[in-house]
Design a protein around this motif. Structure first.
Motif, PDB file in Angstrom:
ATOM      1  N   THR A 127      16.285  -6.086   3.033  1.00 16.26           N
ATOM      2  CA  THR A 127      15.560  -6.453   1.891  1.00 16.26           C
ATOM      3  C   THR A 127      14.409  -6.712   1.716  1.00 16.26           C
ATOM      4  N   HIS A 128      13.716  -6.705   0.755  1.00 15.59           N
ATOM      5  CA  HIS A 128      12.321  -7.110   0.583  1.00 15.59           C
ATOM      6  C   HIS A 128      12.065  -8.443   0.724  1.00 15.59           C
ATOM      7  N   HIS A 129      11.166  -8.765   1.834  1.00 17.33           N
ATOM      8  CA  HIS A 129      10.933 -10.223   2.257  1.00 17.33           C
ATOM      9  C   HIS A 129      10.822 -11.218   1.310  1.00 17.33           C
ATOM     10  N   THR A 136      -1.430   2.852   7.481  1.00 14.68           N
ATOM     11  CA  THR A 136      -0.668   2.288   6.150  1.00 14.68           C
ATOM     12  C   THR A 136       0.728   2.613   5.982  1.00 14.68           C
ATOM     13  N   ASP A 137       1.274   2.521   4.719  1.00  9.77           N
ATOM     14  CA  ASP A 137       2.767   3.013   4.943  1.00  9.77           C
ATOM     15  C   ASP A 137       2.793   4.217   4.170  1.00  9.77           C
ATOM     16  N   PRO A 138       4.015   5.154   4.176  1.00  9.12           N
ATOM     17  CA  PRO A 138       4.047   6.315   3.600  1.00  9.12           C
ATOM     18  C   PRO A 138       4.187   6.491   2.107  1.00  9.12           C
ATOM     19  N   GLY A 157      -2.640  -2.158   3.519  1.00  9.07           N
ATOM     20  CA  GLY A 157      -1.360  -2.039   2.834  1.00  9.07           C
ATOM     21  C   GLY A 157      -0.905  -3.355   2.393  1.00  9.07           C
ATOM     22  N   GLY A 158       0.309  -3.511   2.119  1.00 10.27           N
ATOM     23  CA  GLY A 158       1.204  -4.903   1.967  1.00 10.27           C
ATOM     24  C   GLY A 158       1.596  -5.282   3.314  1.00 10.27           C
ATOM     25  N   GLY A 159       2.063  -6.400   3.449  1.00  8.74           N
ATOM     26  CA  GLY A 159       2.450  -6.993   4.767  1.00  8.74           C
ATOM     27  C   GLY A 159       2.785  -5.928   5.943  1.00  8.74           C
ATOM     28  N   SER A 160       3.563  -4.960   5.529  1.00  7.99           N
ATOM     29  CA  SER A 160       4.052  -3.861   6.279  1.00  7.99           C
ATOM     30  C   SER A 160       3.050  -3.087   7.378  1.00  7.99           C
ATOM     31  N   GLY A 161       2.173  -2.600   6.279  1.00  7.23           N
ATOM     32  CA  GLY A 161       0.921  -1.724   6.800  1.00  7.23           C
ATOM     33  C   GLY A 161      -0.061  -2.723   7.518  1.00  7.23           C
ATOM     34  N   LEU A 162       0.092  -3.829   6.902  1.00  9.50           N
ATOM     35  CA  LEU A 162      -1.056  -4.950   7.660  1.00  9.50           C
ATOM     36  C   LEU A 162      -0.599  -5.375   9.235  1.00  9.50           C
ATOM     37  N   ASP A 163       0.549  -5.616   9.052  1.00 12.26           N
ATOM     38  CA  ASP A 163       1.147  -6.129  10.329  1.00 12.26           C
ATOM     39  C   ASP A 163       1.328  -5.069  11.401  1.00 12.26           C
ATOM     40  N   LEU A 164       1.854  -4.039  10.957  1.00  9.80           N
ATOM     41  CA  LEU A 164       1.730  -2.811  11.990  1.00  9.80           C
ATOM     42  C   LEU A 164       0.479  -2.536  12.481  1.00  9.80           C
ATOM     43  N   ARG A 178      -2.935 -14.771  11.989  1.00 14.64           N
ATOM     44  CA  ARG A 178      -2.799 -14.542  13.429  1.00 14.64           C
ATOM     45  C   ARG A 178      -1.509 -14.123  13.873  1.00 14.64           C
ATOM     46  N   ALA A 179      -0.346 -13.956  12.871  1.00 15.48           N
ATOM     47  CA  ALA A 179       0.786 -13.364  13.429  1.00 15.48           C
ATOM     48  C   ALA A 179       1.034 -12.014  12.486  1.00 15.48           C
ATOM     49  N   ALA A 180       2.041 -11.366  13.119  1.00 14.80           N
ATOM     50  CA  ALA A 180       2.504 -10.123  12.458  1.00 14.80           C
ATOM     51  C   ALA A 180       3.937 -10.022  12.931  1.00 14.80           C
ATOM     52  N   THR A 216      16.804  -8.462  14.846  1.00  9.46           N
ATOM     53  CA  THR A 216      16.002  -9.492  14.609  1.00  9.46           C
ATOM     54  C   THR A 216      14.544  -9.198  14.377  1.00  9.46           C
ATOM     55  N   LYS A 217      14.154 -10.135  13.148  1.00 11.21           N
ATOM     56  CA  LYS A 217      12.776  -9.925  12.850  1.00 11.21           C
ATOM     57  C   LYS A 217      11.893 -10.733  13.751  1.00 11.21           C
ATOM     58  N   LYS A 218      10.951 -10.346  14.503  1.00 16.50           N
ATOM     59  CA  LYS A 218      10.266 -11.333  15.491  1.00 16.50           C
ATOM     60  C   LYS A 218       8.775 -11.720  15.004  1.00 16.50           C
ATOM     61  N   GLU A 227      -8.395  -5.077  -7.295  1.00 18.39           N
ATOM     62  CA  GLU A 227      -8.027  -3.768  -8.154  1.00 18.39           C
ATOM     63  C   GLU A 227      -7.234  -2.785  -7.270  1.00 18.39           C
ATOM     64  N   LEU A 228      -7.039  -3.077  -5.893  1.00 19.94           N
ATOM     65  CA  LEU A 228      -6.125  -2.308  -5.112  1.00 19.94           C
ATOM     66  C   LEU A 228      -4.650  -2.806  -5.546  1.00 19.94           C
ATOM     67  N   THR A 229      -4.429  -3.787  -6.108  1.00 18.86           N
ATOM     68  CA  THR A 229      -3.034  -4.426  -6.180  1.00 18.86           C
ATOM     69  C   THR A 229      -2.480  -4.067  -7.722  1.00 18.86           C
ATOM     70  N   PRO A 275      -5.748  -5.934   2.038  1.00 21.54           N
ATOM     71  CA  PRO A 275      -4.305  -6.031   1.581  1.00 21.54           C
ATOM     72  C   PRO A 275      -4.222  -5.136   0.048  1.00 21.54           C
ATOM     73  N   THR A 276      -3.212  -4.618  -0.031  1.00 22.59           N
ATOM     74  CA  THR A 276      -2.713  -4.180  -1.465  1.00 22.59           C
ATOM     75  C   THR A 276      -1.627  -4.630  -2.362  1.00 22.59           C
ATOM     76  N   THR A 277      -1.027  -5.550  -1.678  1.00 22.62           N
ATOM     77  CA  THR A 277      -0.169  -6.495  -2.411  1.00 22.62           C
ATOM     78  C   THR A 277      -0.765  -8.074  -2.279  1.00 22.62           C
ATOM     79  N   ALA A 278      -0.182  -8.631  -3.054  1.00 22.57           N
ATOM     80  CA  ALA A 278      -0.749 -10.284  -2.909  1.00 22.57           C
ATOM     81  C   ALA A 278       0.618 -10.935  -2.537  1.00 22.57           C
TER      82      ALA A 278
HETATM   83  P1  NAD Z   1       5.221  -3.969   1.882  1.00 18.42           P
HETATM   84  O1  NAD Z   1       4.218  -3.750   2.778  1.00 18.42           O
HETATM   85  O2  NAD Z   1       6.743  -3.726   2.640  1.00 18.42           O
HETATM   86  O3  NAD Z   1       5.226  -3.051   0.692  1.00 18.42           O
HETATM   87  C1  NAD Z   1       6.331  -2.767   0.023  1.00 18.42           C
HETATM   88  C2  NAD Z   1       6.300  -1.672  -0.860  1.00 18.42           C
HETATM   89  O4  NAD Z   1       5.273  -1.546  -1.832  1.00 18.42           O
HETATM   90  C3  NAD Z   1       6.026  -0.209   0.015  1.00 18.42           C
HETATM   91  O5  NAD Z   1       6.878   0.582  -0.477  1.00 18.42           O
HETATM   92  C4  NAD Z   1       4.388   0.075  -0.328  1.00 18.42           C
HETATM   93  O6  NAD Z   1       4.305   1.272  -0.215  1.00 18.42           O
HETATM   94  C5  NAD Z   1       4.315  -0.635  -1.840  1.00 18.42           C
HETATM   95  N1  NAD Z   1       3.026  -0.950  -2.253  1.00 18.42           N
HETATM   96  C6  NAD Z   1       2.075  -1.881  -1.521  1.00 18.42           C
HETATM   97  N2  NAD Z   1       0.967  -1.875  -2.223  1.00 18.42           N
HETATM   98  C7  NAD Z   1       0.941  -1.109  -3.300  1.00 18.42           C
HETATM   99  C8  NAD Z   1       0.371  -1.051  -4.358  1.00 18.42           C
HETATM  100  N3  NAD Z   1      -0.926  -1.753  -4.418  1.00 18.42           N
HETATM  101  N4  NAD Z   1       0.596  -0.022  -5.324  1.00 18.42           N
HETATM  102  C9  NAD Z   1       1.941   0.555  -5.264  1.00 18.42           C
HETATM  103  N5  NAD Z   1       2.796   0.313  -4.389  1.00 18.42           N
HETATM  104  C10 NAD Z   1       2.389  -0.404  -3.187  1.00 18.42           C
HETATM  105  O7  NAD Z   1       5.564  -5.396   1.117  1.00 18.42           O
HETATM  106  P2  NAD Z   1       5.107  -6.893   1.374  1.00 18.42           P
HETATM  107  O8  NAD Z   1       5.737  -7.750   0.824  1.00 18.42           O
HETATM  108  O9  NAD Z   1       3.576  -6.860   1.120  1.00 18.42           O
HETATM  109  O10 NAD Z   1       5.229  -7.253   2.921  1.00 18.42           O
HETATM  110  C11 NAD Z   1       6.380  -7.254   3.546  1.00 18.42           C
HETATM  111  C12 NAD Z   1       6.328  -7.263   5.275  1.00 18.42           C
HETATM  112  O11 NAD Z   1       5.273  -8.389   5.487  1.00 18.42           O
HETATM  113  C13 NAD Z   1       7.566  -7.546   5.803  1.00 18.42           C
HETATM  114  O12 NAD Z   1       7.981  -6.865   6.963  1.00 18.42           O
HETATM  115  C14 NAD Z   1       7.441  -9.059   6.164  1.00 18.42           C
HETATM  116  O13 NAD Z   1       8.170  -9.629   7.252  1.00 18.42           O
HETATM  117  C15 NAD Z   1       5.927  -9.155   6.342  1.00 18.42           C
HETATM  118  N6  NAD Z   1       5.466 -10.605   6.491  1.00 18.42           N
HETATM  119  C16 NAD Z   1       4.411 -10.819   7.398  1.00 18.42           C
HETATM  120  C17 NAD Z   1       3.808 -12.082   7.218  1.00 18.42           C
HETATM  121  C18 NAD Z   1       2.674 -12.311   8.323  1.00 18.42           C
HETATM  122  O14 NAD Z   1       2.213 -13.480   8.111  1.00 18.42           O
HETATM  123  N7  NAD Z   1       2.144 -11.542   9.115  1.00 18.42           N
HETATM  124  C19 NAD Z   1       4.076 -12.877   6.197  1.00 18.42           C
HETATM  125  C20 NAD Z   1       5.199 -12.779   5.350  1.00 18.42           C
HETATM  126  C21 NAD Z   1       5.569 -11.218   5.360  1.00 18.42           C
END
Ligand code: NAD
Length: 389
Positions: A281-283, A40-42, A98-105, A155-157, A166-168, A185-187, A144-147
């Protein structure tokens, strides 16, 4: 709310519904994972949602490790550190939380830990994914914790190469999680800025997929319903973060965006990727800023499609009406209208603009734009997004 519970097997197994995180122990068993690494992320790691989830594992007697050194917009150093923890801990699978960051990593750790080639050899180019040792990829459970990103069903990260800034996009069919727990509920705890940015990311995925050229009626069908769900529910989730019904529909829209964008993306993403890599910046929010300018630029190629879409979503006024609806949605969500409003103190010289345009036209998403994204085109859209014109 009780009706918004389901189990889907498309594009992978998704256990959907409020409270279903408590099924995590049985989900791990079903995925064949005995000793997971929880990634997950910090920011999230400090929240009760993570403590509550780990308690579920403790109560079930599951041994696990935790790795949370994940930047928003994760970088290769995060991946290397995560692989080290995965290997030394003797883990056999990953819970990507997590959000995309935790999921992708998390997905990338499970993928890359068993590979011998550098991760950049698996960029989403042609059939590069066939270079991977598929048998060495550990199973992934995604939560996922974001939507927004929909990475849980993708199938990508995405990972940033810090050497080239560069973002790959890394691609392999087995980056698709084995099982997803989509629990709205997690979101609920998402701050408004993240709710808005991630929700607009889901919209960008659906919209760009729908507008991408090529024959893919399945993706188109998913995309139009995803767009409808965003228009109807994102303002509600933004206004009241506890609105579980709106949160649930947004969680669906996010997954739908990712299912749809196998058809392709476009210039919103092509420009957003270099800006995100260079300015951190936020994606989703960066996508939201570029959206109306790219739509206007593509008008000649997409007008008819947008009119059809508007009829389904219930937006009047043809292409212009749809453009206005996007501007209103952005405004209601406090999305910055221009790049200088997104990036405070932005002072982009010609060299920097040229670099961004160069990066945009080679981004893997550029080929999906309905109008060819030449350097001149990328520079024009970028300038419009700076000037707000
Ligand atoms: P994120 O995962 O970077 O999270 C953003 C912030 O929100 C973080 O500080 C995190 O701690 C916080 N957060 C997440 N869930 C939370 C919750 N439920 N409650 C409180 N805080 C919460 O944001 P994101 O937009 O979900 O992901 C962005 C990343 O995903 C980027 O790296 C982007 O390039 C990548 N991405 C991947 C794909 C893919 O297909 N794999 C598609 C689009 C974007």
């Amino acid at each position: 709310m009780t009706t918004l519970v389901s189990k889907w097997n498309y594009p992978t197994t998704v256990r959907f519904g409020a409270g279903r995180i408590k099924e995590l122990p049985e989900v791990l068993e079903a995925a064949g994972i005995k000793k997971p690494l929880f990634v997950t992320d910090p920011g999230l790691a400090k929240l009760p949602t993570v403590a509550n989830t780990l308690k579920l594992l403790d109560d079930a007697g599951i041994a696990y490790g935790v790795f949370s050194d994940v930047k928003p917009n994760p970088v290769e150093a995060n991946l290397i550190a995560g692989i080290e923890v995965f290997k030394t801990g003797g883990h056999d699978g990953v819970i990507a939380f997590g959000g995309g960051s935790g999921l992708d990593l998390g997905k990338l750790i499970a993928f890359q830990a068993g590979q011998t080639r550098p991760v950049w050899d698996f960029e989403d180019v042609g059939d590069w994914w066939t270079r991977a040792n598929s048998d060495a990829i550990a199973p992934i459970v995604a939560v996922p914790t974001t939507a927004g990103t929909g990475s849980e069903v993708g199938r990508a990260a995405v990972v940033t190469n810090e050497e080239t800034h560069t973002k790959k996009v890394i691609f392999h069919p087995k980056l698709l999680p084995a099982i997803v727990i989509a629990d709205p509920e997690l979101t609920v705890g998402m701050p408004a800025f993240i709710t808005a940015g991630t929700g607009m990311d889901a919209l960008a995925h659906c919209l760009e997929a729908y507008c991408a050229p090529g024959y893919h009626p399945m993706a188109d069908g998913i995309a139009v319903e995803g767009i409808r769900l965003v228009f109807e529910n994102l303002p509600k989730a933004f206004a009241d973060g506890n609105d579980l019904t709106a949160r649930a529909h947004m969680m669906s829209a996010a997954a739908m965006g990712a299912a749809a964008f196998q058809k392709g993306l476009g210039a919103i993403h092509s420009l957003s990727h270099p800006v995100g890599a260079l300015y951190d910046t936020h994606h989703g929010m960066t996508n939201a800023v570029f959206m109306p300018y790219v739509l206007a630029f593509n008008r000649g190629a997409i007008e008819e499609r947008i009119i059809r879409l508007s009829a389904y979503v219930g937006i009047e006024g043809g292409f212009d009406g749809f453009g206005k609806a996007i501007l209103k949605l952005r405004n209601d969500l406090n999305v910055p209208h221009t790049l200088p409003e997104l990036i405070k103190g932005l002072d982009m010289d010609d060299e920097r603009k040229s670099l961004i345009a160069d990066m945009a036209i080679v981004d893997p998403t550029a080929g999906g734009n309905p109008v060819e994204l030449t350097k001149t085109a990328a520079l024009k859209i970028l300038q419009n997004t700076i000037d707000g014109t």
